[in-house]
Design a protein around this motif. Structure first.
Motif, PDB file in Angstrom:
ATOM      1  N   LEU A  91      -8.311  53.336   0.430  1.00 11.47           N
ATOM      2  CA  LEU A  91      -8.874  54.670   0.193  1.00 11.47           C
ATOM      3  C   LEU A  91      -9.347  55.321   1.487  1.00 11.47           C
ATOM      4  O   LEU A  91      -9.141  56.516   1.712  1.00 11.47           O
ATOM      5  N   ILE A  92      -9.979  54.547   2.353  1.00 14.02           N
ATOM      6  CA  ILE A  92     -10.545  55.107   3.575  1.00 14.02           C
ATOM      7  C   ILE A  92      -9.462  55.501   4.563  1.00 14.02           C
ATOM      8  O   ILE A  92      -9.690  56.310   5.470  1.00 14.02           O
ATOM      9  N   ALA A  93      -8.255  54.952   4.382  1.00 14.97           N
ATOM     10  CA  ALA A  93      -7.142  55.282   5.281  1.00 14.97           C
ATOM     11  C   ALA A  93      -6.395  56.533   4.849  1.00 14.97           C
ATOM     12  O   ALA A  93      -5.523  57.004   5.571  1.00 14.97           O
ATOM     13  N   GLN A  94      -6.737  57.084   3.682  1.00 16.61           N
ATOM     14  CA  GLN A  94      -6.053  58.280   3.200  1.00 16.61           C
ATOM     15  C   GLN A  94      -6.500  59.513   3.988  1.00 16.61           C
ATOM     16  O   GLN A  94      -7.664  59.615   4.385  1.00 16.61           O
ATOM     17  N   ALA A  95      -5.573  60.430   4.214  1.00 11.56           N
ATOM     18  CA  ALA A  95      -5.904  61.649   4.963  1.00 11.56           C
ATOM     19  C   ALA A  95      -5.150  62.842   4.379  1.00 11.56           C
ATOM     20  O   ALA A  95      -4.747  63.746   5.102  1.00 11.56           O
ATOM     21  N   GLY A  96      -4.951  62.831   3.064  1.00 14.34           N
ATOM     22  CA  GLY A  96      -4.220  63.907   2.401  1.00 14.34           C
ATOM     23  C   GLY A  96      -5.099  65.104   2.102  1.00 14.34           C
ATOM     24  O   GLY A  96      -6.285  65.140   2.463  1.00 14.34           O
ATOM     25  N   PRO A  97      -4.535  66.119   1.442  1.00 12.15           N
ATOM     26  CA  PRO A  97      -5.268  67.359   1.151  1.00 12.15           C
ATOM     27  C   PRO A  97      -6.582  67.144   0.401  1.00 12.15           C
ATOM     28  O   PRO A  97      -7.518  67.931   0.556  1.00 12.15           O
ATOM     29  N   GLU A  98      -6.655  66.082  -0.411  1.00  8.33           N
ATOM     30  CA  GLU A  98      -7.894  65.846  -1.152  1.00  8.33           C
ATOM     31  C   GLU A  98      -9.066  65.531  -0.227  1.00  8.33           C
ATOM     32  O   GLU A  98     -10.231  65.679  -0.606  1.00  8.33           O
ATOM     33  N   THR A  99      -8.777  65.095   0.999  1.00  8.64           N
ATOM     34  CA  THR A  99      -9.856  64.778   1.946  1.00  8.64           C
ATOM     35  C   THR A  99     -10.341  66.017   2.693  1.00  8.64           C
ATOM     36  O   THR A  99     -11.289  65.916   3.473  1.00  8.64           O
ATOM     37  N   TYR A 100      -9.707  67.166   2.475  1.00  6.44           N
ATOM     38  CA  TYR A 100     -10.129  68.402   3.137  1.00  6.44           C
ATOM     39  C   TYR A 100     -11.080  69.215   2.275  1.00  6.44           C
ATOM     40  O   TYR A 100     -11.763  70.109   2.779  1.00  6.44           O
ATOM     41  N   ASP A 101     -11.091  68.951   0.955  1.00  8.87           N
ATOM     42  CA  ASP A 101     -11.982  69.677   0.058  1.00  8.87           C
ATOM     43  C   ASP A 101     -13.438  69.319   0.349  1.00  8.87           C
ATOM     44  O   ASP A 101     -13.727  68.308   0.985  1.00  8.87           O
ATOM     45  N   ASP A 102     -14.353  70.136  -0.167  1.00  8.94           N
ATOM     46  CA  ASP A 102     -15.765  69.942   0.143  1.00  8.94           C
ATOM     47  C   ASP A 102     -16.248  68.538  -0.197  1.00  8.94           C
ATOM     48  O   ASP A 102     -16.822  67.848   0.644  1.00  8.94           O
TER      49      ASP A 102
END
Length: 212
Positions: A91-102
């Motif tokens: 999970l911590i390695a993910q960097a997709g669009p969901e990680t840009y939301d507030d």
């Protein structure tokens, strides 16, 4: 995001539900961590069913630790399993669009110390793009429809634009520090970390960096 936050906290120490809720608030801020027991405990049960956490011995619950209108039962202490640590690493390695939301950005930022530099940079750059798009949208509204807005709505739009501009500056500073290998430094009490009183960073991450 709640799954990531719980697994991250349980890597620090075993905790029961009340402690987890307190730590979520402390780590992520009261607004982002406004998590009810109705959402926390189903998530804990789901993580347990997946084999990512397990229950330890119960300890007596105090009066203040018992949610309203519930029975005063023992506190179940949760610990993370080896599989849970692997799941957290995924999970911590993910960097997709969901990680840009507030919310997504706030949770990932809270665990940046355990995230590799390349992933941190991708998340920060993605967040900057998202806030720049939000900023341009607000500028467009103010440019085209300002005369049709009442004074309070106009002030709200201006407040949102100001917040976006401050966050973009904050993100650019973080990105520059990441690229040069510098980590954020929390200023000592009574200091502003080199910022003016009206130039504090926005809520996500709730961290400041010293200017070079």
């Amino acid at each position: 995001m709640l799954e990531l936050a719980i697994l991250g906290l349980l890597q620090e120490a075993p905790m029961h539900g009340y402690e987890l809720r307190k730590e979520l608030t402390a780590k992520l801020g009261a607004i982002r961590a406004a998590i009810s027991y109705g959402s926390l405990y189903p998530t804990l049960r789901r993580l347990q069913a997946a084999g990512w956490i397990t229950e330890a011995a119960e300890t007596p619950a105090t009066a203040e630790e018992v949610p309203a209108l519930t029975s005063r039962r023992g506190r179940v202490v949760y610990t993370i399993t080896a599989e849970g640590k692997e799941r957290f690493a995924q999970l911590i390695a993910q960097a997709g669009p969901e990680t840009y939301d507030d919310t997504g950005f706030g949770v990932h930022f809270a665990f940046f110390a355990r995230t590799d530099q390349a992933t941190r940079l991708r998340i920060l750059e993605g967040r900057r793009r998202k806030i720049e798009e939000r900023r341009e949208g607000l500028r467009d509204v103010l440019g085209r429809a300002a005369e049709r807005l009442d004074a309070y709505t106009l002030e709200l739009q201006r407040h949102g634009l100001d917040a976006c501009e401050r966050e973009v500056r904050w993100l650019e500073e973080l990105i520059a520090n990441e690229r040069s290998g510098r980590a954020p430094t929390v200023p000592q009490a009574g200091t502003t970390g080199g910022r003016g009183e009206n130039d504090s960073p926005p809520p996500p991450g709730e961290s400041r960096t010293k200017r070079p």
